[in-house]
Design a protein around this motif. Structure first.
Motif, mmCIF file in Angstrom:
data_model
loop_
_atom_site.group_PDB
_atom_site.id
_atom_site.type_symbol
_atom_site.label_atom_id
_atom_site.label_comp_id
_atom_site.label_asym_id
_atom_site.label_seq_id
_atom_site.Cartn_x
_atom_site.Cartn_y
_atom_site.Cartn_z
ATOM 1 N N PRO B 78 -34.012 -45.439 58.087
ATOM 2 C CA PRO B 78 -35.124 -45.803 58.989
ATOM 3 C C PRO B 78 -35.924 -47.018 58.507
ATOM 4 O O PRO B 78 -36.506 -47.723 59.320
ATOM 5 C CB PRO B 78 -35.999 -44.546 58.985
ATOM 6 N N GLN B 79 -35.915 -47.255 57.190
ATOM 7 C CA GLN B 79 -36.621 -48.430 56.659
ATOM 8 C C GLN B 79 -35.997 -49.708 57.210
ATOM 9 O O GLN B 79 -36.610 -50.760 57.209
ATOM 10 C CB GLN B 79 -36.532 -48.472 55.126
ATOM 11 N N PHE B 80 -34.738 -49.608 57.629
ATOM 12 C CA PHE B 80 -34.055 -50.775 58.185
ATOM 13 C C PHE B 80 -33.899 -50.620 59.699
ATOM 14 O O PHE B 80 -33.005 -51.182 60.302
ATOM 15 C CB PHE B 80 -32.702 -50.959 57.510
ATOM 16 N N GLY B 81 -34.767 -49.790 60.265
ATOM 17 C CA GLY B 81 -34.792 -49.649 61.716
ATOM 18 C C GLY B 81 -33.757 -48.709 62.290
ATOM 19 O O GLY B 81 -33.561 -48.646 63.497
ATOM 20 N N LEU B 82 -33.057 -47.961 61.423
ATOM 21 C CA LEU B 82 -32.028 -47.063 61.934
ATOM 22 C C LEU B 82 -32.462 -45.617 61.705
ATOM 23 O O LEU B 82 -32.132 -45.014 60.696
ATOM 24 C CB LEU B 82 -30.694 -47.347 61.225
ATOM 25 N N SER B 83 -33.232 -45.094 62.661
ATOM 26 C CA SER B 83 -33.680 -43.705 62.533
ATOM 27 C C SER B 83 -32.632 -42.774 63.138
ATOM 28 O O SER B 83 -32.198 -42.971 64.271
ATOM 29 C CB SER B 83 -35.009 -43.510 63.261
ATOM 30 N N LEU B 84 -32.232 -41.782 62.377
ATOM 31 C CA LEU B 84 -31.192 -40.872 62.846
ATOM 32 C C LEU B 84 -31.742 -39.463 62.964
ATOM 33 O O LEU B 84 -32.594 -39.041 62.190
ATOM 34 C CB LEU B 84 -30.016 -40.879 61.877
ATOM 35 N N GLU B 85 -31.238 -38.745 63.954
ATOM 36 C CA GLU B 85 -31.527 -37.318 64.074
ATOM 37 C C GLU B 85 -30.986 -36.608 62.832
ATOM 38 O O GLU B 85 -29.988 -37.057 62.250
ATOM 39 C CB GLU B 85 -30.794 -36.747 65.298
ATOM 40 N N PRO B 86 -31.601 -35.477 62.446
ATOM 41 C CA PRO B 86 -31.078 -34.746 61.281
ATOM 42 C C PRO B 86 -29.599 -34.417 61.429
ATOM 43 O O PRO B 86 -28.827 -34.547 60.469
ATOM 44 C CB PRO B 86 -31.916 -33.464 61.264
ATOM 45 N N PHE B 87 -29.183 -34.015 62.632
ATOM 46 C CA PHE B 87 -27.777 -33.656 62.825
ATOM 47 C C PHE B 87 -26.864 -34.865 62.591
ATOM 48 O O PHE B 87 -25.894 -34.788 61.851
ATOM 49 C CB PHE B 87 -27.556 -33.095 64.239
ATOM 50 N N THR B 88 -27.233 -35.993 63.191
ATOM 51 C CA THR B 88 -26.416 -37.201 63.046
ATOM 52 C C THR B 88 -26.360 -37.640 61.580
ATOM 53 O O THR B 88 -25.284 -37.915 61.039
ATOM 54 C CB THR B 88 -26.998 -38.349 63.898
ATOM 55 N N ALA B 89 -27.533 -37.692 60.949
ATOM 56 C CA ALA B 89 -27.573 -38.110 59.547
ATOM 57 C C ALA B 89 -26.735 -37.157 58.691
ATOM 58 O O ALA B 89 -25.975 -37.585 57.819
ATOM 59 C CB ALA B 89 -29.016 -38.124 59.049
ATOM 60 N N GLY B 90 -26.861 -35.860 58.964
ATOM 61 C CA GLY B 90 -26.126 -34.866 58.182
ATOM 62 C C GLY B 90 -24.630 -35.002 58.341
ATOM 63 O O GLY B 90 -23.876 -34.955 57.364
ATOM 64 N N VAL B 91 -24.208 -35.199 59.576
ATOM 65 C CA VAL B 91 -22.778 -35.319 59.853
ATOM 66 C C VAL B 91 -22.207 -36.587 59.216
ATOM 67 O O VAL B 91 -21.120 -36.582 58.643
ATOM 68 C CB VAL B 91 -22.561 -35.297 61.384
ATOM 69 N N ILE B 92 -22.968 -37.679 59.287
ATOM 70 C CA ILE B 92 -22.516 -38.919 58.651
ATOM 71 C C ILE B 92 -22.394 -38.711 57.138
ATOM 72 O O ILE B 92 -21.415 -39.102 56.508
ATOM 73 C CB ILE B 92 -23.481 -40.089 58.963
ATOM 74 N N GLY B 93 -23.425 -38.065 56.557
ATOM 75 C CA GLY B 93 -23.396 -37.818 55.111
ATOM 76 C C GLY B 93 -22.206 -36.973 54.708
ATOM 77 O O GLY B 93 -21.440 -37.340 53.815
ATOM 78 N N LEU B 94 -22.044 -35.854 55.395
ATOM 79 C CA LEU B 94 -20.912 -34.965 55.101
ATOM 80 C C LEU B 94 -19.585 -35.695 55.261
ATOM 81 O O LEU B 94 -18.709 -35.654 54.389
ATOM 82 C CB LEU B 94 -20.910 -33.782 56.077
#
Lengths: 263, 217, 215
Positions: B78-94
Motif C-alpha cells: 500500500p505504501q506504493f499505492g497497491l492496497s490489497l484485500e486480506p484475501f488477495t494479499a494472503g493468496v499472493i503470499g501463499l
C-alpha cells in the motif's frame, strides 16, 4: 550424377579443446545408402549428429538439398548462423533412429508413431493414424499398437522407433548403431526391417554400425573414420576386401578376430 | 472444562469460515503451480542474467518466513499505492511462497527425463513449445505428483497464517469467538479437529498415489 | 531512523529470542524425532500406535493452531506457561513429528545385510542400532534434517503471534511507533535471509563432508 542431397564442406567439430572432426568433405546422393565404420571415438557418430543438429557445428558448412543447414545467407550473400525457423525447415528432411530407441514412455506404440505427424507436421489426425498404422504394419508390429513401450522387447522397441522416424518421410535417415543395445537374438528382426527400407525406398541412409556383414549387404558405399577424418571411402567390396589404408586393415583384422573368437 | 453444548453452538460459525480457508488454499495452489513452472523455465533459460535473477529471487523467497512475506505484501505494497484485500494479499503470499518449492519439484521431475527424449524431439523436428508440452512435461510431472500433492496439504495447513493479516478464516473466527466469550478451549480444539479431519484422509490418499506412482516409474 | 539503524534496532531486540527459540525447539524436535522414529519401528503394536497418533495429530493440524492451543487452551487446564515455553513446545512437538518420519525412513533405508551382519557378529539390539544402523542412517537423513532446520527457523516468526518478542514481533512494534513500514519489513526479510541462507549452505557443506568417500 545428380545433385547430392547432403554435402559436408570442410566440417570441423571441437568439444572444448578436443577436436573430433577435422575438415571433412563428404557427399551423399539421393537414395544412396552409406555405412560409416570405424573405432569408437573416431568421429562417425558426431559426424551424423551434426546432420541431425544434435551437436553444433564448429566450422565449415553442411548443405541439405542445396540449403545450408547451420547457416543462412544474408542480403549480401554472406553466411550467418541459422535462425531457429530456418534450422527447423532444413532439419525436416532428416530423420534419425537412436541406439537406445528413446520411445516416448507415456504414449502407446500407435501414439508414438502418430505424435510427430500430428504435432509437428500438422497432419489430420485420422489420416496420420492411417499412415502410422501402415508404418507399424510395415515393421510387423500393428498388433502392438495399443501397448506401451515398457511392455516391448528391445527389438520391438527399435522397430517402433524406425516406424516413428519413417512416418515423417525423411529424405535422409540416420541409423546410429541401431542394434548395439540389443540382445544378440533380437538383432536379426531389426536388421531385416532396415534391409527392407533400404531395398524399397528412395530414402538416403546413413548407417553407423559395427555389423560388417550387414553393412556390406545394405550399403552402396562404406566410409571408414579414424581420428576425426574419413580415411577411406568406397564400395563395400573395395573397403572390406581390398583395404588400402594401414589403419583400415588393422581395424578390419582386429574386427574379424573378435568376430571369430569364441564367446 | 469441556462444554459440549458450547462446542455445538460455535461449530457452525467456525465450519462456515472453512470455505475461506479452502478457497484461499485452492487459489493459492493454482498460483503456486503456475508461478512455480515459470520460475523453473526462467532458471533453465540460456540467458545467464535471467537465469541468475530468477534463481536469486527463488532463493530469497525460500529463505524467508511466509508470515513476514504476508506482512510485506499487506503492509508495504500500500505504501506504493497497491492496497490489497486480506484475501488477495494472503493468496499472493501463499502462492508466491510455495511457487518456489514447486519450482524445485518441477526441476527434479524435468531432470528425471533423460537427454534422449530431448534429442528425439529435435530429430522429429518438434519446436520448443511442443517439446515441452508434448514430450517433457507429460513425463516429468506424473512421478512428482505425490510431492505436489503434499505441498497442497502443507499449504492448506499454512492458511491460518492469513489471520495475521486480518483474514477471517477458521482460526480467526475461533479467536473472535474466544475473545467474546473468554472460552478458547472449544473453538480452538474444533479448528484443530477440522484440520485433522480434512488433511489426514488427504494424506492417506496421497500415500496410495505414491505407491502407485513408485510402482509405475 | 536510517535503514541501517532499523536493522541494528531489530537485531538488538529480537535476534536473541528468535535464535533461542530456534535452538531449543530444534533440540526438542531432534530428541522427539529420534525417540518417535525408533518407537515407530518397535515390535510392540501399541507403542507403534501411540507414536502414529502423535505423528498424525501434529502433522495433520496446523502449527499456528497448535501454538495457540498450547498457549491459550492449556492454561484452562491449569497448565500455565511462558510464551517462550509454549513456543518451544509447539514448534518442537510439530517438527518432532516430521523428524520422526525422517528418522524412521532413514533407518529403514539401511541395507538389510547390515542387520544380518551385526546379528552374525552377535551384537545386541542396542549395539546394532547404536554402532551400525544409526550412523549409516544418519547420513541419509542429513539432507532432510537440514531442510527441516531451515523450515523450523522460518517458522519461529509465528511466535510473534503469541506475543513472544522475537524479530517479527519487534518489527511490528517498530512499525507501530515509527511508521517506516517499507524499510522495517524489508530489513526484516533481509535479516531472516542473511541467517537462513548461510544455514542452507552450511547444511549442504556438512552433508558433503559427511558423505565424502562413504557413499
Amino acid at each position: 550424377m545428380s545433385e547430392p542431397i547432403v554435402r559436408y564442406n570442410n566440417v570441423t567439430k571441437y568439444f572444448d579443446d578436443l577436436q573430433v572432426l577435422d575438415g571433412i568433405d563428404f557427399e551423399i546422393q539421393p537414395g544412396e545408402k552409406v555405412a560409416l565404420i570405424g573405432p569408437s571415438g573416431s568421429g562417425k557418430t558426431t559426424f551424423a549428429r551434426l546432420l541431425m543438429t544434435l551437436e553444433e557445428i564448429t566450422d565449415g558448412t553442411i548443405e541439405v538439398e542445396g540449403d545450408y543447414l547451420w547457416h543462412e545467407q544474408d542480403d549480401n550473400g554472406d553466411l550467418k548462423p541459422a535462425s531457429t525457423d530456418h534450422l527447423r525447415k532444413v532439419r525436416s528432411n532428416i530423420g534419425m533412429v537412436f541406439q537406445h530407441f528413446h520411445l516416448f514412455p507415456h504414449m502407446t506404440v500407435l501414439e508414438n508413431v502418430m505424435e510427430a505427424p500430428v504435432t509437428v507436421q500438422g497432419r489430420d489426425k485420422k489420416e496420420a493414424k492411417k499412415s502410422a498404422e501402415d508404418m507399424l504394419d510395415k515393421v510387423g508390429l500393428l498388433d502392438k499398437a495399443d501397448t506401451y513401450p515398457a511392455q516391448l522387447s528391445g527389438g520391438q522397441k527399435q522397430r517402433v522407433a524406425i516406424a516413428r522416424a519413417l512416418v515423417m518421410d525423411p529424405k535422409v535417415l540416420i541409423f546410429d548403431e541401431p542394434t548395439s543395445a540389443l540382445d544378440p537374438e533380437l538383432v536379426g528382426e531389426v536388421l531385416d526391417v532396415i534391409k527392407d527400407i533400404a531395398d524399397q525406398g528412395d530414402t538416403s541412409i546413413l548407417l553407423i554400425t559395427h555389423e560388417m556383414d550387414f553393412a556390406k549387404e545394405v550399403a552402396d558405399r562404406i566410409a571408414f573414420f579414424d581420428g576425426g577424418k574419413i580415411i577411406e571411402d568406397g564400395p563395400p567390396s573395395e573397403i572390406l576386401y581390398n583395404p588400402q589404408a594401414p589403419r583400415l586393415k588393422e581395424f578390419l583384422e582386429r574386427f574379424m578376430n573378435t568376430q571369430s573368437s569364441p564367446e | 472444562m469441556w462444554d459440549w453444548n458450547y462446542a455445538f453452538e460455535v461449530l457452525p460459525d467456525i465450519a462456515s469460515a472453512l470455505w475461506v480457508t479452502i478457497s484461499a488454499t485452492l487459489v493459492g495452489f493454482v498460483l503456486a503451480l503456475v508461478v512455480g513452472l515459470i520460475w523453473t523455465l526462467l532458471i533453465r533459460s540460456n540467458n545467464k542474467i535471467i537465469s541468475n535473477v530468477a534463481d536469486g529471487i527463488v532463493k530469497f523467497i525460500r529463505n524467508t518466513p511466509l508470515l513476514v512475506q504476508l506482512y510485506f505484501i499487506f503492509y508495504v505494497f500500500p505504501q506504493f499505492g497497491l492496497s490489497l484485500e486480506p484475501f488477495t494479499a494472503g493468496v499472493i503470499g501463499l502462492g508466491l511462497h510455495y511457487s518456489t518449492y514447486l519450482s524445485e519439484v518441477y526441476r527434479s521431475g524435468i531432470e528425471s527425463v533423460g537427454p534422449g527424449q530431448w534429442e528425439v524431439a529435435t530429430a522429429l523436428n518438434f519446436d520448443t513449445r511442443k517439446t515441452w508440452t508434448r514430450i517433457i512435461l507429460p513425463q516429468a510431472i506424473p512421478p512428482v505428483l505425490p510431492v505436489i500433492g503434499n505441498y497442497f496439504i502443507t499449504m492448506f495447513k499454512e492458511t491460518p497464517l492469513l489471520s495475521a493479516i486480518t483474514l477471517v478464516e477458521i482460526l480467526q473466527t475461533a479467536q473472535n469467538i474466544g475473545a467474546s466469550t473468554f472460552r478458547y478451549t472449544e473453538p480452538l480444539t474444533i479448528v484443530g479437529v477440522l484440520f485433522l479431519l480434512l488433511s489426514y484422509p488427504a494424506s492417506v490418499a496421497l500415500r496410495q498415489l505414491e505407491i502407485r506412482v513408485t510402482e509405475r516409474y | 531512523m536510517s535503514f541501517w539503524e532499523l536493522i541494528v534496532s531489530l537485531l538488538g531486540q529480537g535476534l536473541v529470542i528468535t535464535l533461542l527459540t530456534t535452538v531449543l525447539a530444534a533440540i526438542l524436535a531432534l530428541v522427539l524425532g529420534f525417540i518417535g522414529g525408533l518407537m515407530r519401528l518397535s515390535k510392540n503394536k501399541f507403542i507403534r500406535f501411540i507414536v502414529a497418533i502423535y505423528v498424525e495429530v501434529f502433522r495433520g493440524t496446523s502449527l499456528l493452531v497448535q501454538l495457540f492451543w498450547i498457549y491459550f487452551v492449556l492454561p484452562m487446564f491449569g497448565l500455565r506457561m511462558s510464551a517462550l515455553t509454549a513456543a518451544v513446545l509447539a514448534i518442537g512437538l510439530n517438527y518432532g513429528a516430521y523428524t520422526s518420519e525422517v528418522v524412521r525412513s532413514g533407518i529403514q533405508s539401511v541395507d538389510e545385510g547390515q542387520t544380518e551382519a551385526s546379528i552374525a557378529l552377535n551384537f545386541t539390539r542396542v549395539q546394532r542400532m547404536r554402532r551400525i544402523i544409526i550412523p549409516q542412517a544418519f547420513i541419509m537423513m542429513l539432507p532432510n534434517l537440514g531442510n527441516q532446520l531451515i523450515e523450523l527457523f522460518k517458522s519461529t516468526s509465528l511466535v510473534a503471534l503469541i506475543t513472544l518478542t522475537d524479530l517479527t514481533y519487534q518489527a511490528n512494534v517498530l512499525n507501530a511507533t515509527t511508521l517506516q513500514t517499507t524499510q522495517i519489513f524489508t530489513a526484516l526479510l533481509v535479516i531472516y535471509f542473511v541467517i537462513a541462507w548461510p544455514m542452507t549452505k552450511g547444511m549442504k557443506m556438512l552433508e558433503r563432508k559427511m558423505t565424502e568417500g562413504r557413499m
